[in-house]
Design a protein around this motif. Structure first.
Motif, mmCIF file in Angstrom:
data_model
loop_
_atom_site.group_PDB
_atom_site.id
_atom_site.type_symbol
_atom_site.label_atom_id
_atom_site.label_comp_id
_atom_site.label_asym_id
_atom_site.label_seq_id
_atom_site.Cartn_x
_atom_site.Cartn_y
_atom_site.Cartn_z
ATOM 1 N N SER A 149 1.136 -1.187 0.031
ATOM 2 C CA SER A 149 -0.091 0.076 -0.190
ATOM 3 C C SER A 149 0.723 1.281 0.646
ATOM 4 N N THR A 150 0.037 2.621 0.864
ATOM 5 C CA THR A 150 1.257 3.444 -0.043
ATOM 6 C C THR A 150 0.681 4.334 1.667
ATOM 7 N N ASP A 151 1.411 5.697 1.813
ATOM 8 C CA ASP A 151 1.011 6.924 2.627
ATOM 9 C C ASP A 151 -0.295 7.093 2.092
ATOM 10 N N LYS A 152 0.111 7.599 0.691
ATOM 11 C CA LYS A 152 -1.803 8.443 0.444
ATOM 12 C C LYS A 152 -2.892 7.921 0.808
ATOM 13 N N ALA A 153 -2.871 6.718 1.355
ATOM 14 C CA ALA A 153 -3.952 5.565 1.782
ATOM 15 C C ALA A 153 -4.402 6.232 3.019
ATOM 16 N N VAL A 154 -3.215 7.027 3.716
ATOM 17 C CA VAL A 154 -3.503 8.108 4.987
ATOM 18 C C VAL A 154 -4.487 9.344 4.604
ATOM 19 N N VAL A 183 -7.344 10.144 -5.710
ATOM 20 C CA VAL A 183 -8.460 9.114 -6.242
ATOM 21 C C VAL A 183 -7.366 7.682 -6.409
ATOM 22 N N MET A 184 -6.390 7.992 -6.437
ATOM 23 C CA MET A 184 -5.215 7.222 -6.166
ATOM 24 C C MET A 184 -5.037 6.582 -4.865
ATOM 25 N N GLY A 185 -4.947 7.183 -3.909
ATOM 26 C CA GLY A 185 -4.914 7.036 -2.399
ATOM 27 C C GLY A 185 -5.994 6.655 -1.891
ATOM 28 N N ALA A 186 -7.585 7.234 -2.278
ATOM 29 C CA ALA A 186 -8.668 5.940 -2.344
ATOM 30 C C ALA A 186 -8.702 5.241 -2.631
ATOM 31 N N ARG A 210 -3.983 -15.421 5.566
ATOM 32 C CA ARG A 210 -3.533 -14.364 6.523
ATOM 33 C C ARG A 210 -2.859 -13.105 5.025
ATOM 34 N N PHE A 211 -4.373 -11.947 5.841
ATOM 35 C CA PHE A 211 -3.956 -10.755 4.911
ATOM 36 C C PHE A 211 -3.729 -9.507 5.432
ATOM 37 N N GLU A 212 -2.140 -9.262 4.909
ATOM 38 C CA GLU A 212 -1.609 -8.157 5.846
ATOM 39 C C GLU A 212 -1.191 -7.085 4.532
ATOM 40 N N MET A 213 -0.794 -6.134 5.350
ATOM 41 C CA MET A 213 -0.918 -4.487 4.207
ATOM 42 C C MET A 213 0.445 -4.065 4.866
ATOM 43 N N VAL A 214 0.891 -3.856 3.570
ATOM 44 C CA VAL A 214 2.379 -2.620 4.118
ATOM 45 C C VAL A 214 1.912 -1.309 3.642
ATOM 46 N N ARG A 215 1.967 -0.265 4.204
ATOM 47 C CA ARG A 215 2.416 1.299 4.283
ATOM 48 C C ARG A 215 3.830 1.854 4.745
ATOM 49 N N PHE A 226 2.126 17.867 2.279
ATOM 50 C CA PHE A 226 2.287 16.792 2.993
ATOM 51 C C PHE A 226 1.787 15.297 3.428
ATOM 52 N N GLU A 227 2.393 15.002 3.203
ATOM 53 C CA GLU A 227 1.818 13.392 3.946
ATOM 54 C C GLU A 227 2.123 12.764 5.041
ATOM 55 N N GLU A 228 0.838 11.969 5.300
ATOM 56 C CA GLU A 228 1.184 11.286 6.426
ATOM 57 C C GLU A 228 0.899 9.691 6.335
#
Length: 628
Positions: free
Chosen positions: A409-414, A419-422, A442-447, A548-550
């Motif tokens: 995943s990405t920090d833009k999902a925060v 649209v990309m982040g969402a 097991r499902f895992e996500m990495v930002r 700024f990215e979070e």
């Protein structure tokens, strides 16, 4: 005369020199003892003692291995061997004096004077020969080549200076070191001019435009500080690798490399729990989607280190897949890389590959990631690729019993503003929901944030603009981003995958945010140019872009893990989330407008708030602001 015969005669010559040194030291010791006033009754002892001592010393010198070294490379190990040989000979002389009991008895001071003289003659002869040879072969090179400053005045700097003196390319004009005790001292005849912080003044005074950082033992923060001082001073920098990376048996000069952006970031090297990751991958099948992309390809390389049974490289781009296959054929011939062309949105193809190869771990890196491109004209494709593709792959993985499914995943999902982040946040929500339903997978996500050198990052763009002579385009003077090295990101993804229990969102330690403007300036300086030669202009924020990215959303909480660079975010599912209804919308065959996509995304991702950037600056006003 061939080489072996030449070496034989040289060895005999050295052997003869040492035996002559024995005689000279023996007679010299007695002369010193009696102040050069004559030996008197000791003359017979001196004469017969020399006849006995020469063969004894010859045997000791041969046994001590004094003739394995080459004089022109004489150094401390050779001196230590001489010291051990002479020490053994003194034991023999002392025993002989007791057993033979000569009259008159040997003076006790002789046991101190003789070995000192012998070591001085033997060691001094070797040192003098090395000085003569180096002066004859390399003396003409001194003062030739580009002037360079060496930063650091330790052992590595000494080795480097010695090697640079044999090079026509460089001429060391001074050293810089922060140790006040070394100030104005010399290393191999080169003076310590001042502290590292004075590099700008020294470079200007000496007209130096190159520096070498010889501090392999320094930590990453120290390297970053020194590298930034050099770049700010307009000096082109080379660096020696860390001590653990220095290759034994290779000269220091050959391991020197140019400074790069990773050095300016100053991030500590990643250490992963190798046994844990190896247990997950060794002898097993791993699948990587988007394997031809920057992150996907690096994941394949890192996985290859752990000896998997196979790597299934799933990629839509034919040329990228071919390039990866060729690289593995050359670099990892022992690893079975299976190159699969396919689209993650093609359910039949995905099921076919999973059934045929039965991977234990799936790393899902395939995605549309470019924010401005996905914001206008392509919003619906971003959602279908990032959301529908994730659901098809995740559902197939769960149905076929894949052990671990890892979403990159990405920090833009925060708190997404584009649209990309969402769409990536919605992909995370799908994996969270799948974890609730799945019993085996097991499902895992990495930002994580921006990766240096990735195909879609700002770095290649800046490099191309600098090569063209500018201008370098920065969207806003205050825009900041998190950056990390691509190999670091891939390693931490593997670490997170190995330690996940299911349902976690892992957040990588991205370090401190970096101003993109500073990054652009550093890249210009690293290229050896100035901002006068390559100007910077501001173009205004692009669609969907924020200042700024979070890393974490406001509603999320994190907890530490046993790895210092990984934390776990506990992100809750949106209230009233209906997977079936969301999927019905995503699977629709109708094309959706950008506005409709944004409107519906706000329903499924409550924290999504499209960002309205400020109006672009006038270039003149921005330049004026920077000048202030």
């Amino acid at each position: 005369m061939n080489l072996s015969v030449a070496l034989h005669w040289r060895s005999l010559a050295v052997f003869g020199f040492d035996l002559a040194a024995v005689v000279a030291a023996w007679f010299g010791a007695f002369m010193l003892r009696f102040n050069f006033e004559g030996l008197g009754p000791y003359q017979p002892i001196v004469n017969y003692g020399a006849l006995l001592l020469v063969p004894v010393e010859a045997l000791i010198f041969r046994a001590a291995g004094l003739y394995r070294g080459i004089w022109v490379f004489a150094s401390l190990p050779d001196l230590l061997r001489i010291g051990r040989a002479v020490g053994l000979s003194m034991v023999v002389i002392a025993l002989g004096a007791v057993l033979l009991a000569p009259a008159p008895a040997l003076p006790r001071s002789l046991l101190l004077i003789y070995p000192l003289l012998l070591v001085a003659i033997m060691g001094g002869g070797r040192a003098a020969y090395r000085v003569f040879k180096e002066h004859r072969e390399f003396g003409a090179l001194r003062g030739v080549g580009k002037p360079v400053l060496v930063l650091g005045a330790g052992r590595e700097a000494m080795n480097l200076i010695q090697e640079l003196r044999r090079s026509r390319e460089w001429h060391v004009v001074g050293l810089l070191d922060d140790d006040p005790l070394k100030r104005h001292r010399e290393v191999c005849g080169v003076r310590v001019l001042g502290a590292v912080g004075e590099i700008a003044e020294c470079a200007d005074a000496l007209h130096v435009r190159h520096a070498i950082i010889a501090m392999p033992g320094a930590n990453a923060e120290r390297h970053r500080h020194v590298a930034n001082l050099c770049v700010r001073a307009g000096v082109r920098v080379f660096i020696l690798p860390a001590i653990e990376q220095l290759i034994a048996g290779h000269d220091t000069l050959s391991q020197m490399r140019s400074l790069d952006l990773e050095d300016l970031l100053g991030r500590e090297p990643v250490e992963i729990d190798t046994p844990q990751v190896r247990e997950m991958l060794a002898g097993r099948v791993a699948m990587v989607t988007g394997a031809g992309g920057s992150i996907g390809a690096e994941l394949c390389r890192q996985i290859a280190r752990f000896g998997p049974a196979q790597i299934i490289a799933f990629e839509l781009n034919e040329f990228a897949l071919y390039t990866l296959s060729e690289e593995f054929a050359e670099e990892f011939p022992e690893i079975g890389l299976v190159a699969i062309a396919g689209d993650v949105k093609d359910r039949r193809r995905v099921m076919e590959i999973l059934e045929r190869h039965a991977p234990a771990v799936v790393f899902h890196a395939a995605a549309y990631k470019h924010v401005p491109l996905m914001e206008e004209h392509n919003a619906w494709q971003a959602v279908r690729n990032n959301v529908l593709g994730t659901w098809i792959l995740a559902q197939a993985s769960a149905a076929l019993g894949v052990e671990r499914f890892v979403l990159v995943s990405t920090d833009k999902a925060v708190n997404p503003t584009n649209v990309m982040g969402a769409s990536k946040r919605l992909a995370e929500i799908i994996c969270q929901e799948m974890q609730r339903q799945s019993r085996r997978t097991r499902f895992e996500m990495v930002r994580f944030g921006n990766v240096l050198g990735s195909a879609g990052s700002v770095i290649p763009k800046f490099q191309a603009q600098i090569e063209r002579g500018g201008p370098v385009t920065v969207t806003h003077p205050e825009i900041t981003r998190y950056f990390m090295a691509i190999h670091e990101a891939a390693q931490l993804v593997l670490q997170a995958a190995a330690m996940g229990e299911g349902g976690e969102i892992f957040v990588l330690d991205m370090g401190q945010p970096v101003k993109v403007l500073d990054l652009a300036r550093d890249m210009i300086r690293l290229s050896g140019k100035s901002e006068r030669e390559v100007p910077i202009v501001f173009t205004g924020l692009r669609p969907g872009e924020k200042l700024f990215e979070e890393v974490l959303a406001h509603s999320e909480r994190t907890r530490p893990t046993h790895h210092a660079k990984l934390r776990v975010a506990r992100a809750s599912l949106p209230d009233g989330f209906e997977m079936a209804e969301m999927l019905q919308w995503v699977r629709s065959g109708n094309t959706r407008s950008d506005d409709e996509v944004r409107r519906v995304l706000r329903r499924w991702v409550p924290e999504y708030a499209p960002y309205n950037p400020p109006k672009p600056f006038l270039v003149a006003a921005k330049v004026a602001r920077e000048a202030c």
